[in-house]
Design a protein around this motif. Structure first.
Motif, PDB file in Angstrom:
ATOM      1  N   VAL A 186       0.895  -1.410  -0.003  1.00 49.52           N
ATOM      2  CA  VAL A 186       0.094  -0.058   0.099  1.00 49.52           C
ATOM      3  C   VAL A 186       0.730   1.344   0.096  1.00 49.52           C
ATOM      4  CG1 VAL A 186      -1.609   1.275   1.388  1.00 49.52           C
ATOM      5  CG2 VAL A 186      -1.804  -1.020   1.009  1.00 49.52           C
ATOM      6  N   LYS A 187       1.988   1.321   0.895  1.00 49.17           N
ATOM      7  CA  LYS A 187       2.725   2.303   1.178  1.00 49.17           C
ATOM      8  C   LYS A 187       3.661   2.527  -0.262  1.00 49.17           C
ATOM      9  CE  LYS A 187       6.234   4.243   4.083  1.00 49.17           C
ATOM     10  NZ  LYS A 187       7.125   4.381   5.235  1.00 49.17           N
ATOM     11  N   LYS A 188       3.984   1.636  -0.930  1.00 54.70           N
ATOM     12  CA  LYS A 188       4.845   1.620  -2.020  1.00 54.70           C
ATOM     13  C   LYS A 188       4.043   1.938  -3.534  1.00 54.70           C
ATOM     14  CE  LYS A 188       8.279  -1.383  -4.680  1.00 54.70           C
ATOM     15  NZ  LYS A 188       8.975  -2.397  -4.895  1.00 54.70           N
ATOM     16  N   LYS A 189       3.111   1.173  -3.483  1.00 56.07           N
ATOM     17  CA  LYS A 189       2.149   1.454  -4.813  1.00 56.07           C
ATOM     18  C   LYS A 189       1.107   2.443  -4.714  1.00 56.07           C
ATOM     19  CE  LYS A 189       3.057  -2.930  -6.830  1.00 56.07           C
ATOM     20  NZ  LYS A 189       3.170  -3.926  -7.848  1.00 56.07           N
ATOM     21  N   LEU A 190       0.791   2.971  -3.731  1.00 63.73           N
ATOM     22  CA  LEU A 190      -0.365   3.981  -3.581  1.00 63.73           C
ATOM     23  C   LEU A 190      -0.021   5.227  -2.884  1.00 63.73           C
ATOM     24  CD1 LEU A 190      -3.586   1.836  -2.323  1.00 63.73           C
ATOM     25  CD2 LEU A 190      -2.843   2.402  -4.577  1.00 63.73           C
ATOM     26  N   GLY A 191       1.448   4.937  -2.308  1.00 65.14           N
ATOM     27  CA  GLY A 191       1.972   6.152  -1.743  1.00 65.14           C
ATOM     28  C   GLY A 191       1.252   6.696  -0.346  1.00 65.14           C
ATOM     29  N   ILE A 192       0.341   5.563  -0.044  1.00 64.08           N
ATOM     30  CA  ILE A 192      -0.161   6.177   1.511  1.00 64.08           C
ATOM     31  C   ILE A 192       0.490   5.567   2.752  1.00 64.08           C
ATOM     32  CG2 ILE A 192      -2.424   5.540   2.915  1.00 64.08           C
ATOM     33  CD1 ILE A 192      -3.811   4.841   0.114  1.00 64.08           C
ATOM     34  N   PRO A 193       0.912   6.621   3.516  1.00 64.91           N
ATOM     35  CA  PRO A 193       1.925   6.258   4.693  1.00 64.91           C
ATOM     36  C   PRO A 193       1.469   5.440   5.724  1.00 64.91           C
ATOM     37  CG  PRO A 193       0.770   8.463   4.846  1.00 64.91           C
ATOM     38  CD  PRO A 193       0.272   7.874   3.608  1.00 64.91           C
ATOM     39  N   VAL A 194       1.384   4.049   5.459  1.00 67.13           N
ATOM     40  CA  VAL A 194       0.749   3.189   6.503  1.00 67.13           C
ATOM     41  C   VAL A 194       1.742   2.365   6.951  1.00 67.13           C
ATOM     42  CG1 VAL A 194      -1.509   2.919   5.873  1.00 67.13           C
ATOM     43  CG2 VAL A 194       0.144   1.418   5.040  1.00 67.13           C
ATOM     44  N   LYS A 195       2.104   1.946   8.372  1.00 68.59           N
ATOM     45  CA  LYS A 195       3.003   1.150   8.886  1.00 68.59           C
ATOM     46  C   LYS A 195       2.271  -0.296   9.128  1.00 68.59           C
ATOM     47  CE  LYS A 195       3.534   4.087  11.718  1.00 68.59           C
ATOM     48  NZ  LYS A 195       3.727   5.152  12.538  1.00 68.59           N
ATOM     49  N   PRO A 196       2.985  -1.390   9.489  1.00 65.51           N
ATOM     50  CA  PRO A 196       2.484  -2.648   9.949  1.00 65.51           C
ATOM     51  C   PRO A 196       1.773  -2.472  11.296  1.00 65.51           C
ATOM     52  CG  PRO A 196       4.706  -3.031   8.895  1.00 65.51           C
ATOM     53  CD  PRO A 196       4.476  -1.564   9.077  1.00 65.51           C
ATOM     54  N   GLY A 197       2.281  -1.786  12.172  1.00 68.54           N
ATOM     55  CA  GLY A 197       1.790  -1.307  13.359  1.00 68.54           C
ATOM     56  C   GLY A 197       0.447  -0.486  13.420  1.00 68.54           C
ATOM     57  N   ASP A 198       0.056  -0.118  12.273  1.00 70.51           N
ATOM     58  CA  ASP A 198      -1.342   0.547  12.129  1.00 70.51           C
ATOM     59  C   ASP A 198      -2.295  -0.489  12.094  1.00 70.51           C
ATOM     60  OD1 ASP A 198      -0.023   2.913  12.046  1.00 70.51           O
ATOM     61  OD2 ASP A 198       0.046   3.051   9.714  1.00 70.51           O
ATOM     62  N   PHE A 199      -1.919  -1.716  11.869  1.00 73.15           N
ATOM     63  CA  PHE A 199      -2.987  -2.918  11.527  1.00 73.15           C
ATOM     64  C   PHE A 199      -3.138  -3.712  12.814  1.00 73.15           C
ATOM     65  CE2 PHE A 199      -1.600  -1.442   7.365  1.00 73.15           C
ATOM     66  CZ  PHE A 199      -2.654  -1.117   6.895  1.00 73.15           C
ATOM     67  N   VAL A 200      -2.377  -3.305  13.869  1.00 71.55           N
ATOM     68  CA  VAL A 200      -2.432  -4.208  15.167  1.00 71.55           C
ATOM     69  C   VAL A 200      -3.911  -4.446  15.456  1.00 71.55           C
ATOM     70  CG1 VAL A 200      -2.061  -4.459  17.501  1.00 71.55           C
ATOM     71  CG2 VAL A 200      -0.159  -3.349  16.011  1.00 71.55           C
ATOM     72  N   ASP A 201      -4.698  -3.682  15.467  1.00 67.10           N
ATOM     73  CA  ASP A 201      -6.284  -4.068  16.044  1.00 67.10           C
ATOM     74  C   ASP A 201      -7.125  -4.211  14.959  1.00 67.10           C
ATOM     75  OD1 ASP A 201      -5.299  -3.405  18.961  1.00 67.10           O
ATOM     76  OD2 ASP A 201      -5.721  -1.164  18.421  1.00 67.10           O
ATOM     77  N   THR A 202      -6.718  -4.326  13.910  1.00 67.34           N
ATOM     78  CA  THR A 202      -7.581  -4.802  12.761  1.00 67.34           C
ATOM     79  C   THR A 202      -7.987  -6.263  12.808  1.00 67.34           C
ATOM     80  OG1 THR A 202      -5.851  -5.318  11.054  1.00 67.34           O
ATOM     81  CG2 THR A 202      -6.787  -3.004  11.275  1.00 67.34           C
ATOM     82  N   VAL A 203      -9.232  -6.735  12.647  1.00 67.59           N
ATOM     83  CA  VAL A 203      -9.987  -7.759  12.768  1.00 67.59           C
ATOM     84  C   VAL A 203     -10.418  -8.290  11.284  1.00 67.59           C
ATOM     85  CG1 VAL A 203     -11.564  -9.285  13.673  1.00 67.59           C
ATOM     86  CG2 VAL A 203     -10.337  -7.680  14.999  1.00 67.59           C
ATOM     87  N   THR A 204     -11.195  -7.369  10.686  1.00 64.75           N
ATOM     88  CA  THR A 204     -11.871  -7.614   9.323  1.00 64.75           C
ATOM     89  C   THR A 204     -11.251  -6.791   8.229  1.00 64.75           C
ATOM     90  OG1 THR A 204     -13.270  -5.789   9.630  1.00 64.75           O
ATOM     91  CG2 THR A 204     -14.001  -7.967  10.730  1.00 64.75           C
TER      92      THR A 204
END
Length: 87
Positions: A54-72
């Motif tokens: 997502v970061k590389k292809k879309l240029g959206i600044p996300v980090k793996p830690g941003d998804f710690v609480d994601t379930v769905t």
């Protein structure tokens, strides 16, 4: 594809994420936004790879830690859209 965040919308990001999930072996037709990452067989390494893509292809600044609480898948999309500043 431009990496300008103003060119992104939730539908485009959703299609991108579902395509990425498909690329790791999940049937695209079987992916629902309500599916849990566990149900789809996605582990933490898959989420790290998704965030990097997502970061590389879309240029959206996300980090793996941003998804710690994601379930769905919907949770994942919400995080990405939040980072892309999409309401």
């Amino acid at each position: 594809m431009s990496t300008d965040s103003h060119t992104h919308d939730r539908k485009r990001i959703q299609e991108f994420v579902i395509n990425q999930i498909e690329s790791i072996g999940v049937e695209k037709e079987s992916v629902s936004l309500d599916d849990t990452l566990d149900t789809l067989g996605l582990d933490s390494l898959d989420v790290v790879e998704l965030s990097q893509t997502v970061k590389k292809k879309l240029g959206i600044p996300v980090k793996p830690g941003d998804f710690v609480d994601t379930v769905t898948i919907s949770d994942v999309l919400s995080v990405i859209c939040e980072r892309a500043e999409i309401a």
